[in-house]
Motif scaffolding. Structure first.
Motif, PDB file in Angstrom:
ATOM      1  N   MET A  90       0.823  -1.208   0.000  1.00 37.69           N
ATOM      2  CA  MET A  90       0.000   0.000   0.000  1.00 37.69           C
ATOM      3  C   MET A  90       0.860   1.262   0.000  1.00 37.69           C
ATOM      4  O   MET A  90       0.533   2.236  -0.682  1.00 37.69           O
ATOM      5  N   LEU A  91       1.948   1.247   0.737  1.00 42.71           N
ATOM      6  CA  LEU A  91       2.815   2.420   0.759  1.00 42.71           C
ATOM      7  C   LEU A  91       3.510   2.627  -0.585  1.00 42.71           C
ATOM      8  O   LEU A  91       3.685   3.759  -1.033  1.00 42.71           O
ATOM      9  N   ASN A 115       3.058   1.436  -9.942  1.00 43.26           N
ATOM     10  CA  ASN A 115       1.935   0.617 -10.385  1.00 43.26           C
ATOM     11  C   ASN A 115       2.141  -0.816  -9.890  1.00 43.26           C
ATOM     12  O   ASN A 115       3.189  -1.162  -9.346  1.00 43.26           O
ATOM     13  N   MET A 116       1.132  -1.646 -10.079  1.00 48.08           N
ATOM     14  CA  MET A 116       1.166  -2.990  -9.506  1.00 48.08           C
ATOM     15  C   MET A 116       2.232  -3.868 -10.141  1.00 48.08           C
ATOM     16  O   MET A 116       2.820  -4.711  -9.472  1.00 48.08           O
ATOM     17  N   GLU A 147       7.462  -6.550  -9.330  1.00 48.70           N
ATOM     18  CA  GLU A 147       8.876  -6.763  -9.657  1.00 48.70           C
ATOM     19  C   GLU A 147       9.758  -6.545  -8.435  1.00 48.70           C
ATOM     20  O   GLU A 147      10.686  -7.307  -8.180  1.00 48.70           O
ATOM     21  N   ILE A 148       9.471  -5.506  -7.667  1.00 51.10           N
ATOM     22  CA  ILE A 148      10.259  -5.213  -6.462  1.00 51.10           C
ATOM     23  C   ILE A 148      10.127  -6.331  -5.444  1.00 51.10           C
ATOM     24  O   ILE A 148      11.107  -6.761  -4.838  1.00 51.10           O
ATOM     25  N   MET A 149       8.897  -6.822  -5.264  1.00 48.99           N
ATOM     26  CA  MET A 149       8.633  -7.803  -4.214  1.00 48.99           C
ATOM     27  C   MET A 149       8.772  -9.244  -4.695  1.00 48.99           C
ATOM     28  O   MET A 149       8.694 -10.177  -3.892  1.00 48.99           O
ATOM     29  N   THR A 174      -1.248 -10.706  -7.569  1.00 48.28           N
ATOM     30  CA  THR A 174      -1.066 -10.920  -6.137  1.00 48.28           C
ATOM     31  C   THR A 174      -0.961  -9.581  -5.422  1.00 48.28           C
ATOM     32  O   THR A 174      -1.531  -9.392  -4.338  1.00 48.28           O
ATOM     33  N   VAL A 175      -0.252  -8.644  -6.023  1.00 57.11           N
ATOM     34  CA  VAL A 175      -0.148  -7.290  -5.462  1.00 57.11           C
ATOM     35  C   VAL A 175      -1.541  -6.686  -5.328  1.00 57.11           C
ATOM     36  O   VAL A 175      -1.887  -6.118  -4.287  1.00 57.11           O
ATOM     37  N   SER A 176      -2.347  -6.833  -6.370  1.00 60.78           N
ATOM     38  CA  SER A 176      -3.703  -6.292  -6.346  1.00 60.78           C
ATOM     39  C   SER A 176      -4.507  -6.893  -5.195  1.00 60.78           C
ATOM     40  O   SER A 176      -5.185  -6.169  -4.461  1.00 60.78           O
ATOM     41  N   ARG A 177      -4.434  -8.206  -5.013  1.00 59.56           N
ATOM     42  CA  ARG A 177      -5.175  -8.854  -3.925  1.00 59.56           C
ATOM     43  C   ARG A 177      -4.683  -8.391  -2.560  1.00 59.56           C
ATOM     44  O   ARG A 177      -5.479  -8.153  -1.651  1.00 59.56           O
TER      45      ARG A 177
END
Length: 92
Positions: free
Chosen positions: A39-40, A48-49, A54-56, A62-65
């Motif tokens: 969220m941050l 963007n998601m 890519e970072i995580m 999955t980011v969206s969820r």
């Protein structure tokens, strides 16, 4: 109509400050560390998601969820009396 607008346009800085404080506390205490990070990055850094994924090292869906779940937790916390749920804890 303009009288109504003037009456409703009173100083609401106290409410805004209380909401900011409650959102900050809820982010710290009610969402998971992974939700907070996503969220941050999304809201705070404007990524963007796909970029967050890519970072995580996770898929953008999955980011969206993760973000949606974090938003639901924040909404629920703030809706059901964040002042009481997030009251400062007694350290002793």
């Amino acid at each position: 109509m303009s009288l109504y607008s003037k009456a409703m346009a009173g100083d609401n800085s106290e409410q805004v400050n209380r909401l900011r404080r409650n959102v900050t506390l809820a982010l710290r205490e009610d969402v998971t560390p992974r939700q907070r990070e996503c969220m941050l990055l999304y809201y705070g850094k404007g990524l963007n998601m796909r970029e967050i994924g890519e970072i995580m090292g996770i898929n953008k869906s999955t980011v969206s969820r993760i973000i949606k779940r974090g938003e639901r937790r924040l909404r629920r916390c703030l809706r059901y009396g964040a002042d009481q749920l997030l009251a400062p804890r007694d350290p002793g």
